[in-house]
Design a protein around this motif. Structure first.
Motif, PDB file in Angstrom:
ATOM      1  N   LEU A 185      44.521  97.606 141.142  1.00  0.00           N
ATOM      2  CA  LEU A 185      45.142  96.487 140.306  1.00  0.00           C
ATOM      3  C   LEU A 185      44.545  95.232 140.752  1.00  0.00           C
ATOM      4  O   LEU A 185      44.187  94.403 140.047  1.00  0.00           O
ATOM      5  CB  LEU A 185      46.611  96.612 139.987  1.00  0.00           C
ATOM      6  N   PRO A 186      44.937  94.908 142.200  1.00  0.00           N
ATOM      7  CA  PRO A 186      44.480  93.852 142.768  1.00  0.00           C
ATOM      8  C   PRO A 186      42.934  93.741 142.724  1.00  0.00           C
ATOM      9  O   PRO A 186      42.353  92.408 142.664  1.00  0.00           O
ATOM     10  CB  PRO A 186      44.952  93.861 144.093  1.00  0.00           C
ATOM     11  N   ALA A 187      42.098  94.564 143.050  1.00  0.00           N
ATOM     12  CA  ALA A 187      40.713  94.441 142.901  1.00  0.00           C
ATOM     13  C   ALA A 187      40.432  94.185 141.519  1.00  0.00           C
ATOM     14  O   ALA A 187      39.350  93.462 141.276  1.00  0.00           O
ATOM     15  CB  ALA A 187      40.263  95.916 143.345  1.00  0.00           C
ATOM     16  N   PHE A 188      41.082  94.885 140.693  1.00  0.00           N
ATOM     17  CA  PHE A 188      40.679  94.553 139.124  1.00  0.00           C
ATOM     18  C   PHE A 188      40.780  93.215 138.757  1.00  0.00           C
ATOM     19  O   PHE A 188      39.980  92.386 138.356  1.00  0.00           O
ATOM     20  CB  PHE A 188      41.573  95.478 138.166  1.00  0.00           C
ATOM     21  N   ARG A 189      41.998  92.413 139.404  1.00  0.00           N
ATOM     22  CA  ARG A 189      42.232  91.066 139.048  1.00  0.00           C
ATOM     23  C   ARG A 189      41.370  90.224 139.795  1.00  0.00           C
ATOM     24  O   ARG A 189      40.797  89.169 139.398  1.00  0.00           O
ATOM     25  CB  ARG A 189      43.711  90.828 139.499  1.00  0.00           C
ATOM     26  N   ARG A 190      40.963  90.681 141.035  1.00  0.00           N
ATOM     27  CA  ARG A 190      39.858  89.744 141.733  1.00  0.00           C
ATOM     28  C   ARG A 190      38.545  89.664 141.059  1.00  0.00           C
ATOM     29  O   ARG A 190      37.939  88.698 140.946  1.00  0.00           O
ATOM     30  CB  ARG A 190      39.844  90.309 143.248  1.00  0.00           C
ATOM     31  N   THR A 191      37.993  91.038 140.623  1.00  0.00           N
ATOM     32  CA  THR A 191      36.783  91.059 139.920  1.00  0.00           C
ATOM     33  C   THR A 191      36.712  90.089 138.668  1.00  0.00           C
ATOM     34  O   THR A 191      36.120  89.313 138.538  1.00  0.00           O
ATOM     35  CB  THR A 191      36.488  92.498 139.955  1.00  0.00           C
ATOM     36  N   LEU A 192      37.819  90.432 137.982  1.00  0.00           N
ATOM     37  CA  LEU A 192      37.804  89.914 136.753  1.00  0.00           C
ATOM     38  C   LEU A 192      37.897  88.203 136.977  1.00  0.00           C
ATOM     39  O   LEU A 192      37.325  87.161 136.305  1.00  0.00           O
ATOM     40  CB  LEU A 192      39.050  90.190 135.836  1.00  0.00           C
ATOM     41  N   GLY A 193      39.195  87.818 137.842  1.00  0.00           N
ATOM     42  CA  GLY A 193      39.060  86.356 138.105  1.00  0.00           C
ATOM     43  C   GLY A 193      37.855  85.685 138.676  1.00  0.00           C
ATOM     44  O   GLY A 193      37.543  84.437 138.234  1.00  0.00           O
ATOM     45  N   ARG A 194      37.211  86.310 139.551  1.00  0.00           N
ATOM     46  CA  ARG A 194      35.768  85.635 140.140  1.00  0.00           C
ATOM     47  C   ARG A 194      34.959  85.610 138.944  1.00  0.00           C
ATOM     48  O   ARG A 194      34.129  84.672 138.864  1.00  0.00           O
ATOM     49  CB  ARG A 194      35.279  86.700 141.006  1.00  0.00           C
ATOM     50  N   SER A 195      34.812  86.538 138.112  1.00  0.00           N
ATOM     51  CA  SER A 195      33.727  86.272 136.900  1.00  0.00           C
ATOM     52  C   SER A 195      34.177  85.214 135.974  1.00  0.00           C
ATOM     53  O   SER A 195      33.250  84.551 135.449  1.00  0.00           O
ATOM     54  CB  SER A 195      33.755  87.693 136.208  1.00  0.00           C
ATOM     55  N   VAL A 196      35.500  84.995 135.709  1.00  0.00           N
ATOM     56  CA  VAL A 196      36.073  83.962 134.991  1.00  0.00           C
ATOM     57  C   VAL A 196      35.671  82.836 135.573  1.00  0.00           C
ATOM     58  O   VAL A 196      35.244  81.672 134.890  1.00  0.00           O
ATOM     59  CB  VAL A 196      37.235  83.988 134.706  1.00  0.00           C
ATOM     60  N   LEU A 197      35.702  82.681 137.067  1.00  0.00           N
ATOM     61  CA  LEU A 197      35.556  81.286 137.519  1.00  0.00           C
ATOM     62  C   LEU A 197      34.048  81.122 137.466  1.00  0.00           C
ATOM     63  O   LEU A 197      33.719  79.846 137.521  1.00  0.00           O
ATOM     64  CB  LEU A 197      35.953  81.433 139.218  1.00  0.00           C
ATOM     65  N   THR A 198      33.393  82.111 137.833  1.00  0.00           N
ATOM     66  CA  THR A 198      32.098  82.000 137.779  1.00  0.00           C
ATOM     67  C   THR A 198      31.371  81.171 136.371  1.00  0.00           C
ATOM     68  O   THR A 198      30.742  80.412 136.198  1.00  0.00           O
ATOM     69  CB  THR A 198      30.908  82.959 138.060  1.00  0.00           C
ATOM     70  N   GLY A 199      32.040  81.930 135.382  1.00  0.00           N
ATOM     71  CA  GLY A 199      31.650  81.460 133.941  1.00  0.00           C
ATOM     72  C   GLY A 199      32.109  80.031 133.763  1.00  0.00           C
ATOM     73  O   GLY A 199      31.492  79.460 133.099  1.00  0.00           O
ATOM     74  N   LEU A 200      33.225  79.863 134.154  1.00  0.00           N
ATOM     75  CA  LEU A 200      34.083  78.434 134.023  1.00  0.00           C
ATOM     76  C   LEU A 200      32.895  77.263 134.559  1.00  0.00           C
ATOM     77  O   LEU A 200      32.638  76.455 134.147  1.00  0.00           O
ATOM     78  CB  LEU A 200      35.251  78.161 134.435  1.00  0.00           C
ATOM     79  N   GLN A 252      22.139  75.082 126.542  1.00  0.00           N
ATOM     80  CA  GLN A 252      22.641  76.465 125.884  1.00  0.00           C
ATOM     81  C   GLN A 252      22.402  77.630 126.908  1.00  0.00           C
ATOM     82  O   GLN A 252      23.225  78.721 126.750  1.00  0.00           O
ATOM     83  CB  GLN A 252      21.597  76.584 124.617  1.00  0.00           C
ATOM     84  N   GLY A 253      21.172  77.364 127.627  1.00  0.00           N
ATOM     85  CA  GLY A 253      21.067  78.660 128.597  1.00  0.00           C
ATOM     86  C   GLY A 253      22.341  78.716 129.620  1.00  0.00           C
ATOM     87  O   GLY A 253      22.839  79.968 129.880  1.00  0.00           O
ATOM     88  N   PHE A 254      22.718  77.450 130.108  1.00  0.00           N
ATOM     89  CA  PHE A 254      24.015  77.688 130.997  1.00  0.00           C
ATOM     90  C   PHE A 254      25.097  78.209 130.097  1.00  0.00           C
ATOM     91  O   PHE A 254      25.956  79.012 130.852  1.00  0.00           O
ATOM     92  CB  PHE A 254      24.402  76.151 131.443  1.00  0.00           C
ATOM     93  N   GLU A 255      25.313  77.704 129.024  1.00  0.00           N
ATOM     94  CA  GLU A 255      26.499  78.222 128.024  1.00  0.00           C
ATOM     95  C   GLU A 255      26.346  80.023 127.985  1.00  0.00           C
ATOM     96  O   GLU A 255      27.330  80.432 128.159  1.00  0.00           O
ATOM     97  CB  GLU A 255      26.498  77.844 126.782  1.00  0.00           C
ATOM     98  N   LEU A 256      25.073  80.403 127.812  1.00  0.00           N
ATOM     99  CA  LEU A 256      24.970  81.652 127.564  1.00  0.00           C
ATOM    100  C   LEU A 256      25.176  82.362 128.720  1.00  0.00           C
ATOM    101  O   LEU A 256      25.766  83.506 128.927  1.00  0.00           O
ATOM    102  CB  LEU A 256      23.557  82.118 127.055  1.00  0.00           C
ATOM    103  N   ALA A 257      24.700  81.811 130.126  1.00  0.00           N
ATOM    104  CA  ALA A 257      24.765  82.460 131.317  1.00  0.00           C
ATOM    105  C   ALA A 257      26.397  82.495 131.812  1.00  0.00           C
ATOM    106  O   ALA A 257      27.006  83.293 132.248  1.00  0.00           O
ATOM    107  CB  ALA A 257      24.353  81.639 132.394  1.00  0.00           C
ATOM    108  N   GLY A 258      27.266  81.770 131.221  1.00  0.00           N
ATOM    109  CA  GLY A 258      28.764  81.416 131.496  1.00  0.00           C
ATOM    110  C   GLY A 258      29.340  82.647 130.604  1.00  0.00           C
ATOM    111  O   GLY A 258      29.963  83.163 131.143  1.00  0.00           O
ATOM    112  N   ILE A 259      29.012  82.564 129.349  1.00  0.00           N
ATOM    113  CA  ILE A 259      29.503  83.727 128.552  1.00  0.00           C
ATOM    114  C   ILE A 259      29.402  85.054 129.117  1.00  0.00           C
ATOM    115  O   ILE A 259      29.965  85.777 129.262  1.00  0.00           O
ATOM    116  CB  ILE A 259      29.023  83.413 127.293  1.00  0.00           C
ATOM    117  N   ALA A 260      28.087  85.376 129.452  1.00  0.00           N
ATOM    118  CA  ALA A 260      27.601  86.358 129.926  1.00  0.00           C
ATOM    119  C   ALA A 260      28.432  86.886 131.331  1.00  0.00           C
ATOM    120  O   ALA A 260      28.530  88.019 131.484  1.00  0.00           O
ATOM    121  CB  ALA A 260      25.896  86.500 130.379  1.00  0.00           C
ATOM    122  N   ALA A 261      28.498  85.971 132.173  1.00  0.00           N
ATOM    123  CA  ALA A 261      29.136  86.273 133.619  1.00  0.00           C
ATOM    124  C   ALA A 261      30.523  86.546 133.160  1.00  0.00           C
ATOM    125  O   ALA A 261      31.037  87.520 133.798  1.00  0.00           O
ATOM    126  CB  ALA A 261      29.220  85.005 134.375  1.00  0.00           C
TER     127      ALA A 261
END
Length: 134
Positions: free
Chosen positions: A57-72, A16-25
């Protein structure tokens, strides 16, 4: 010796801690990317540098993409812990395998979208252009 109940409870809490960390990321990354985009927009750099690798726009997409990758990655870790330690049934292992395959595909897709290359390619390597390429 630790009791089985204590170990299962601990594994469940850790998962559950990992799940919360993924969602938070994912959430924090989206908030950070949006805030950076908004600040850049207010500064007027969106008009000056909207295109190219260093654009807003590419910076926005990179930051968002990296956070989604970390969360996954954190969510996959939670699924592995839950499947191996809490529910080690054949059905849960098969579901975990399917989840890992889907998330791996998503991770590769996001990596290509962010960096413009496959994860195993060197930073300077780019896929050859099909039409009109050298």
């Amino acid at each position: 010796m630790l009791s089985e109940t204590f170990m299962l409870t601990t594994a469940t809490v850790v998962a559950q801690g990992f799940e919360l960390a993924g969602i938070a990321a994912i959430i924090l990354g989206a908030v950070l990317a949006t805030a950076q985009f908004g600040i850049s927009l207010l500064r007027g750099s969106l008009l000056r540098r909207a295109e190219g690798r260093d654009g807003v726009l590419p910076a926005f997409r990179r930051t968002l993409g990296r956070s989604v990758l970390t969360g996954l990655e954190l969510l996959v870790a939670a699924d592995i812990i839950r499947t191996v330690a809490v529910e080690p049934t054949l059905n849960s292992v098969l579901v975990l395998g399917l989840i890992v395959i889907i998330r791996t595909f998503l991770s590769f897709s996001l990596e290509v979208e962010i960096d413009g290359r496959w994860p195993w390619q060197q930073a300077g390597d780019r896929p050859r252009e099909r039409a009109g390429g050298n």
